[in-house]
Design a protein around this motif. Structure first.
Motif, PDB file in Angstrom:
ATOM      1  N   ARG A 132       0.992  -1.314  -0.130  1.00 25.15           N
ATOM      2  CA  ARG A 132       0.112  -0.072  -0.148  1.00 25.15           C
ATOM      3  C   ARG A 132       0.638   1.174   0.031  1.00 25.15           C
ATOM      4  O   ARG A 132       1.880   1.419   0.614  1.00 25.15           O
ATOM      5  CB  ARG A 132      -0.784  -0.030   1.195  1.00 25.15           C
ATOM      6  N   LYS A 133       0.630   2.168  -0.878  1.00 25.23           N
ATOM      7  CA  LYS A 133       1.111   3.588  -0.879  1.00 25.23           C
ATOM      8  C   LYS A 133       0.669   4.446   0.189  1.00 25.23           C
ATOM      9  O   LYS A 133      -0.595   4.776   0.403  1.00 25.23           O
ATOM     10  CB  LYS A 133       1.025   4.135  -2.182  1.00 25.23           C
ATOM     11  N   PRO A 157      10.751   9.046  -2.639  1.00 28.32           N
ATOM     12  CA  PRO A 157       9.591   9.269  -3.157  1.00 28.32           C
ATOM     13  C   PRO A 157       8.650  10.487  -2.661  1.00 28.32           C
ATOM     14  O   PRO A 157       9.002  10.628  -1.629  1.00 28.32           O
ATOM     15  CB  PRO A 157       8.907   7.956  -3.201  1.00 28.32           C
ATOM     16  N   PRO A 158       8.186  11.185  -3.503  1.00 34.84           N
ATOM     17  CA  PRO A 158       7.544  12.459  -2.946  1.00 34.84           C
ATOM     18  C   PRO A 158       6.553  12.056  -2.357  1.00 34.84           C
ATOM     19  O   PRO A 158       5.577  11.553  -2.591  1.00 34.84           O
ATOM     20  CB  PRO A 158       7.116  13.162  -4.316  1.00 34.84           C
ATOM     21  N   ILE A 164       4.299  -3.063   3.642  1.00 36.40           N
ATOM     22  CA  ILE A 164       3.262  -4.158   3.657  1.00 36.40           C
ATOM     23  C   ILE A 164       2.232  -3.877   4.586  1.00 36.40           C
ATOM     24  O   ILE A 164       2.379  -3.551   5.609  1.00 36.40           O
ATOM     25  CB  ILE A 164       4.176  -5.292   4.069  1.00 36.40           C
ATOM     26  N   GLU A 165       1.159  -4.228   4.182  1.00 38.37           N
ATOM     27  CA  GLU A 165      -0.265  -4.334   5.247  1.00 38.37           C
ATOM     28  C   GLU A 165      -0.865  -5.525   5.077  1.00 38.37           C
ATOM     29  O   GLU A 165      -0.927  -6.469   4.239  1.00 38.37           O
ATOM     30  CB  GLU A 165      -1.016  -3.327   4.634  1.00 38.37           C
ATOM     31  N   CYS A 166      -1.470  -5.807   6.333  1.00 37.65           N
ATOM     32  CA  CYS A 166      -2.273  -6.976   6.663  1.00 37.65           C
ATOM     33  C   CYS A 166      -3.074  -6.713   7.756  1.00 37.65           C
ATOM     34  O   CYS A 166      -2.888  -7.111   9.027  1.00 37.65           O
ATOM     35  CB  CYS A 166      -1.458  -8.224   6.846  1.00 37.65           C
ATOM     36  N   HIS A 167      -4.350  -6.274   7.494  1.00 40.20           N
ATOM     37  CA  HIS A 167      -5.147  -5.899   8.509  1.00 40.20           C
ATOM     38  C   HIS A 167      -6.739  -5.781   8.197  1.00 40.20           C
ATOM     39  O   HIS A 167      -6.985  -5.556   7.139  1.00 40.20           O
ATOM     40  CB  HIS A 167      -4.789  -4.698   9.266  1.00 40.20           C
ATOM     41  N   GLU A 185      -5.348   5.618   0.479  1.00 39.03           N
ATOM     42  CA  GLU A 185      -6.649   5.644  -0.271  1.00 39.03           C
ATOM     43  C   GLU A 185      -7.428   4.577   0.687  1.00 39.03           C
ATOM     44  O   GLU A 185      -8.627   4.870   0.378  1.00 39.03           O
ATOM     45  CB  GLU A 185      -6.810   5.439  -1.536  1.00 39.03           C
ATOM     46  N   LYS A 186      -6.930   3.629   1.387  1.00 39.32           N
ATOM     47  CA  LYS A 186      -7.662   2.653   2.002  1.00 39.32           C
ATOM     48  C   LYS A 186      -7.991   3.186   3.568  1.00 39.32           C
ATOM     49  O   LYS A 186      -9.236   2.784   3.921  1.00 39.32           O
ATOM     50  CB  LYS A 186      -6.951   1.333   1.993  1.00 39.32           C
TER      51      LYS A 186
END
Length: 259
Positions: A132-133, A157-158, A164-167, A185-186
């Motif tokens: 996820r960004k 990066p700007p 890494i996500e896991c929830h 965004e999530k």
């Protein structure tokens, strides 16, 4: 575990482990404790392990001896009423008032919010698994978080980093006085700080891609997630990389008082 000390005074940290070691992590890494050491520990430090998920906590009279604490992720709900979770909340409140450095990861991020007066619960958009960004609220803040020397050596990066996500739970509302410093965004609260001694990160800066892939397989096998979600998450891992070095730098700087 103790890392070889040099000439500087030894710093001491504790990991509050809120999950039990998976067979895969035990076999490949020797347990989650070693995963966290690899990500956050440095020379001349002592790190102690407390399996809070099994009711193992330090003595209250020993808390002052620690320079910082890390609270791991967990398959349990941060808003649950298990006895160990209530005890953990009390410890976190104590550490907050002691102004000890506390870094919460995933479940740790959520339970920190709960303990300090925020609100957590199920995400209305369901699971977030994979890469996820995460958007940092200000470009200059990202430079501060990773440190000027690192930012000068490695182009960043700007105002965004991949993690890494896991929830399937999330922070609904941060405690009064806390500051949201990243979102996606999530998820509306990907990172928050409370003063200069509390930090929560929703994603997993300590995870490697193989750890997440094994976790995805277990969640799929247990019927917790659908096959389509599992396949999409694995595909994302194949074509992209998390910004692990930046995240490790952010966490280390925070714990060691360098940011």
């Amino acid at each position: 575990m103790k890392i070889a000390a040099g000439t500087l005074p030894e710093k001491r940290y504790a990991l509050f482990l809120a999950a039990r070691d998976s067979d895969y992590v035990k076999k490949v890494y020797g347990g989650y404790f070693n995963v966290f050491l690899s990500a956050f520990a440095e020379e001349g430090e002592r790190w102690d392990l407390f399996r809070v998920v099994d009711g193992e906590f330090p003595e209250m009279k020993e808390l002052h001896k620690y320079d910082g604490f890390v609270l791991s992720g967990s398959p349990y709900d941060a808003y649950g009423n298990d006895l160990w979770i209530h005890k953990l909340c009390f410890f976190l409140q104590t550490l907050y008032h002691m102004e000890k450095k506390v870094l919460g990861i995933c479940f740790g991020h959520q339970v920190l919010c709960r303990a300090l007066g925020g609100r957590v619960g199920k995400s209305i958009t369901g699971w977030d698994i994979g890469l996820r960004k995460v958007r940092i609220v200000k470009d200059c803040l990202l430079n501060d978080l990773v440190g000027a020397e690192y930012a000068a050596e490695a182009p960043l990066p700007p105002n965004s980093l991949a993690i890494i996500e896991c929830h399937q739970d999330e922070v609904w509302e941060v405690p009064s006085g806390a500051e949201i410093i990243a979102f996606s965004e999530k998820t509306g609260v990907e990172m928050f700080t409370f003063g200069d001694h509390i930090m929560g990160i929703q994603g997993h800066p300590e995870y490697t891609k193989d750890i997440l892939c094994n976790l995805i397989d277990r969640l799929l096998g247990n019927g917790c997630i659908e096959r389509g979600l599992a396949e999409d998450a694995k595909l994302a891992l194949e074509i992209s990389e998390p910004d692990r070095k930046c995240w490790e730098r952010i966490c280390r700087n925070f714990l060691k008082g360098r940011s």
